[in-house]
Scaffold this motif. Sequence first.
Motif, PDB file in Angstrom:
ATOM      1  N   LEU A   8      31.507  29.043  39.664  1.00 18.32           N
ATOM      2  CA  LEU A   8      32.250  29.904  40.571  1.00 18.32           C
ATOM      3  C   LEU A   8      32.525  31.231  39.882  1.00 18.32           C
ATOM      4  CD1 LEU A   8      34.889  27.371  41.905  1.00 18.32           C
ATOM      5  CD2 LEU A   8      32.771  28.069  42.982  1.00 18.32           C
ATOM      6  N   THR A   9      32.688  32.318  40.661  1.00 10.09           N
ATOM      7  CA  THR A   9      33.047  33.600  40.092  1.00 10.09           C
ATOM      8  C   THR A   9      34.459  33.957  40.480  1.00 10.09           C
ATOM      9  OG1 THR A   9      32.112  34.691  42.013  1.00 10.09           O
ATOM     10  CG2 THR A   9      30.692  34.478  40.058  1.00 10.09           C
ATOM     11  N   LEU A  10      35.025  34.949  39.787  1.00 15.83           N
ATOM     12  CA  LEU A  10      36.436  35.254  39.900  1.00 15.83           C
ATOM     13  C   LEU A  10      36.673  36.626  40.506  1.00 15.83           C
ATOM     14  CD1 LEU A  10      39.441  34.818  39.152  1.00 15.83           C
ATOM     15  CD2 LEU A  10      38.875  35.846  36.935  1.00 15.83           C
ATOM     16  N   ALA A  11      37.643  36.724  41.411  1.00 17.53           N
ATOM     17  CA  ALA A  11      38.092  38.035  41.862  1.00 17.53           C
ATOM     18  C   ALA A  11      39.607  38.068  41.857  1.00 17.53           C
ATOM     19  CB  ALA A  11      37.544  38.341  43.240  1.00 17.53           C
ATOM     20  N   SER A  12      40.267  37.333  42.723  1.00 16.80           N
ATOM     21  CA  SER A  12      41.725  37.335  42.752  1.00 16.80           C
ATOM     22  C   SER A  12      42.218  36.092  43.435  1.00 16.80           C
ATOM     23  CB  SER A  12      42.234  38.581  43.498  1.00 16.80           C
ATOM     24  OG  SER A  12      41.802  38.540  44.844  1.00 16.80           O
ATOM     25  N   SER A  13      43.551  35.872  43.422  1.00 10.81           N
ATOM     26  CA  SER A  13      44.111  34.673  44.019  1.00 10.81           C
ATOM     27  C   SER A  13      44.225  34.810  45.523  1.00 10.81           C
ATOM     28  CB  SER A  13      45.507  34.407  43.435  1.00 10.81           C
ATOM     29  OG  SER A  13      46.359  35.481  43.726  1.00 10.81           O
ATOM     30  N   ALA A  14      44.324  33.666  46.203  1.00 12.55           N
ATOM     31  CA  ALA A  14      44.484  33.657  47.660  1.00 12.55           C
ATOM     32  C   ALA A  14      45.300  32.455  48.063  1.00 12.55           C
ATOM     33  CB  ALA A  14      43.117  33.636  48.332  1.00 12.55           C
ATOM     34  N   ALA A  15      45.556  32.342  49.351  1.00 12.56           N
ATOM     35  CA  ALA A  15      46.379  31.236  49.845  1.00 12.56           C
ATOM     36  C   ALA A  15      45.699  29.913  49.565  1.00 12.56           C
ATOM     37  CB  ALA A  15      46.589  31.388  51.346  1.00 12.56           C
ATOM     38  N   LEU A  16      46.479  28.883  49.145  1.00 12.80           N
ATOM     39  CA  LEU A  16      45.942  27.572  48.851  1.00 12.80           C
ATOM     40  C   LEU A  16      46.188  26.631  49.998  1.00 12.80           C
ATOM     41  CD1 LEU A  16      46.915  27.215  45.118  1.00 12.80           C
ATOM     42  CD2 LEU A  16      44.781  27.932  46.123  1.00 12.80           C
ATOM     43  N   MET A  17      45.788  25.423  49.852  1.00 12.87           N
ATOM     44  CA  MET A  17      45.838  24.459  50.931  1.00 12.87           C
ATOM     45  C   MET A  17      47.269  23.988  51.143  1.00 12.87           C
ATOM     46  SD  MET A  17      42.362  22.344  50.168  1.00 12.87           S
ATOM     47  CE  MET A  17      42.285  21.727  51.841  1.00 12.87           C
ATOM     48  N   ALA A  18      47.880  24.386  52.252  1.00 14.98           N
ATOM     49  CA  ALA A  18      49.288  24.115  52.503  1.00 14.98           C
ATOM     50  C   ALA A  18      49.574  22.638  52.688  1.00 14.98           C
ATOM     51  CB  ALA A  18      49.739  24.882  53.754  1.00 14.98           C
ATOM     52  N   ALA A  19      48.563  21.874  53.013  1.00 16.72           N
ATOM     53  CA  ALA A  19      48.790  20.449  53.262  1.00 16.72           C
ATOM     54  C   ALA A  19      49.279  19.713  52.029  1.00 16.72           C
ATOM     55  CB  ALA A  19      47.506  19.788  53.750  1.00 16.72           C
ATOM     56  N   LEU A  20      49.062  20.271  50.854  1.00 13.43           N
ATOM     57  CA  LEU A  20      49.474  19.603  49.629  1.00 13.43           C
ATOM     58  C   LEU A  20      50.898  19.953  49.214  1.00 13.43           C
ATOM     59  CD1 LEU A  20      46.266  19.977  47.438  1.00 13.43           C
ATOM     60  CD2 LEU A  20      47.130  17.911  48.528  1.00 13.43           C
ATOM     61  N   THR A  21      51.554  20.842  49.925  1.00 14.25           N
ATOM     62  CA  THR A  21      52.811  21.386  49.424  1.00 14.25           C
ATOM     63  C   THR A  21      53.970  21.192  50.392  1.00 14.25           C
ATOM     64  OG1 THR A  21      52.207  23.547  50.310  1.00 14.25           O
ATOM     65  CG2 THR A  21      51.662  23.108  47.991  1.00 14.25           C
ATOM     66  N   LYS A 177      43.199  30.574  26.274  1.00 11.88           N
ATOM     67  CA  LYS A 177      43.358  31.919  26.811  1.00 11.88           C
ATOM     68  C   LYS A 177      42.418  32.098  27.991  1.00 11.88           C
ATOM     69  CE  LYS A 177      44.712  34.084  22.433  1.00 11.88           C
ATOM     70  NZ  LYS A 177      44.401  35.158  21.452  1.00 11.88           N
ATOM     71  N   ILE A 178      42.911  32.730  29.048  1.00 16.63           N
ATOM     72  CA  ILE A 178      42.070  32.974  30.210  1.00 16.63           C
ATOM     73  C   ILE A 178      42.229  34.419  30.673  1.00 16.63           C
ATOM     74  CG2 ILE A 178      42.145  30.590  31.015  1.00 16.63           C
ATOM     75  CD1 ILE A 178      44.227  31.432  33.056  1.00 16.63           C
ATOM     76  N   ASP A 179      41.295  34.856  31.478  1.00 16.22           N
ATOM     77  CA  ASP A 179      41.344  36.195  32.050  1.00 16.22           C
ATOM     78  C   ASP A 179      42.630  36.345  32.862  1.00 16.22           C
ATOM     79  OD1 ASP A 179      40.751  38.151  34.373  1.00 16.22           O
ATOM     80  OD2 ASP A 179      39.132  38.548  32.938  1.00 16.22           O
ATOM     81  N   LYS A 180      43.289  37.481  32.737  1.00 12.75           N
ATOM     82  CA  LYS A 180      44.568  37.677  33.415  1.00 12.75           C
ATOM     83  C   LYS A 180      44.449  37.628  34.927  1.00 12.75           C
ATOM     84  CE  LYS A 180      44.278  42.747  33.142  1.00 12.75           C
ATOM     85  NZ  LYS A 180      44.950  43.984  32.643  1.00 12.75           N
ATOM     86  N   ARG A 181      43.262  37.923  35.459  1.00 15.56           N
ATOM     87  CA  ARG A 181      43.072  37.845  36.902  1.00 15.56           C
ATOM     88  C   ARG A 181      43.077  36.389  37.380  1.00 15.56           C
ATOM     89  NH1 ARG A 181      37.508  40.773  37.065  1.00 15.56           N
ATOM     90  NH2 ARG A 181      37.370  39.477  35.184  1.00 15.56           N
ATOM     91  N   LEU A 182      42.516  35.530  36.576  1.00 17.02           N
ATOM     92  CA  LEU A 182      42.490  34.109  36.898  1.00 17.02           C
ATOM     93  C   LEU A 182      43.877  33.480  36.777  1.00 17.02           C
ATOM     94  CD1 LEU A 182      40.869  31.526  37.484  1.00 17.02           C
ATOM     95  CD2 LEU A 182      40.448  31.339  35.029  1.00 17.02           C
ATOM     96  N   ALA A 183      44.697  34.001  35.885  1.00 11.41           N
ATOM     97  CA  ALA A 183      45.993  33.384  35.589  1.00 11.41           C
ATOM     98  C   ALA A 183      46.912  33.303  36.800  1.00 11.41           C
ATOM     99  CB  ALA A 183      46.672  34.164  34.459  1.00 11.41           C
ATOM    100  N   LYS A 184      46.762  34.209  37.759  1.00 12.42           N
ATOM    101  CA  LYS A 184      47.680  34.245  38.899  1.00 12.42           C
ATOM    102  C   LYS A 184      47.287  33.274  40.018  1.00 12.42           C
ATOM    103  CE  LYS A 184      48.984  39.084  38.154  1.00 12.42           C
ATOM    104  NZ  LYS A 184      49.027  40.448  38.771  1.00 12.42           N
ATOM    105  N   ILE A 185      46.098  32.743  39.953  1.00 14.31           N
ATOM    106  CA  ILE A 185      45.639  31.853  41.015  1.00 14.31           C
ATOM    107  C   ILE A 185      46.427  30.549  40.994  1.00 14.31           C
ATOM    108  CG2 ILE A 185      43.676  30.496  41.841  1.00 14.31           C
ATOM    109  CD1 ILE A 185      41.883  32.725  40.896  1.00 14.31           C
TER     110      ILE A 185
END
Length: 269
Positions: A8-21, A177-185
């Motif tokens: 998979l490639t990385l761009a930014s975070s998005a809404a996750l599956m609400a059914a789990l929360t 350590k991970i890319d800071k863009r990935l950290a917010k997902i």
Amino acid sequence: MKRILAGLTLASSAALMAALTAAAPAQAAPVNPVKALQKQYKAGHGVRVSETYRTKTNGKTGIVRTTAGSLGFGKSGVVAADLRFREKGGMAGLSPSRSITVGKHTFVQGGIYSEGLPEGKKWIRYQDASVLYTSQPLDVFDAKVLKALVSKAKSVKGGTYRGVLTFGDVSRLYGEKIDKRLAKIKISYALDLNAKGLVTGVRSAYTLDYGILGSTTATANTTFTGWGAKISIKAPPSDQVVDLDELGSDTEVPQEIPNSSLDSLGGIG
């Protein structure tokens, strides 16, 4: 057990599956799951594992990967694994169909790992015992991760703990350590414990948003059965094994198995 998230490639975070929360006050675990897990760590014993990992890109099914097999324990945790894989879609054929980890080595076969081998050889041996192939980003055999899944839960009902962690949270628990863009997902999760405090399942979901290119949602559903079963995992017959470095520089066989780190998501390094 280590973590692998590949392809998979990385761009930014998005809404996750609400059914789990589902929202509800968290409660204390009736049994300490970390201590319950540690009591299982006896040589010659282990647990059976099965997993289904799926991706959807812009609503269309991408990869479907299933894993089934056994994990063997030592005094400090998982020390061996015998796992079989099936994969559809995506880059099917580039992954092994089976892997065995014993001692300081991991042996793989199938797909691109079985092409161009010398006559009579069926397995490639890698000098890496850290690779236990899974697509589950939440490693319940890591005490820090298991503790966080319980303590950070926002909802507890019937032995199921539901909550949300970010990849940044998880990377700190793993000490990676991970890319800071990935950290917010965000990773939505549901952890199932039985009456003895042992994990019977863990489900996770996260979404990678590629902006105008759309988004990919990944879900991993991992189950554990037969805790404490007698399990013996042995290396393949030596006459069927070839070391990677014996194949020469012209081989098309991958020089390493995916490195099991969070950074392998999108090739971040």
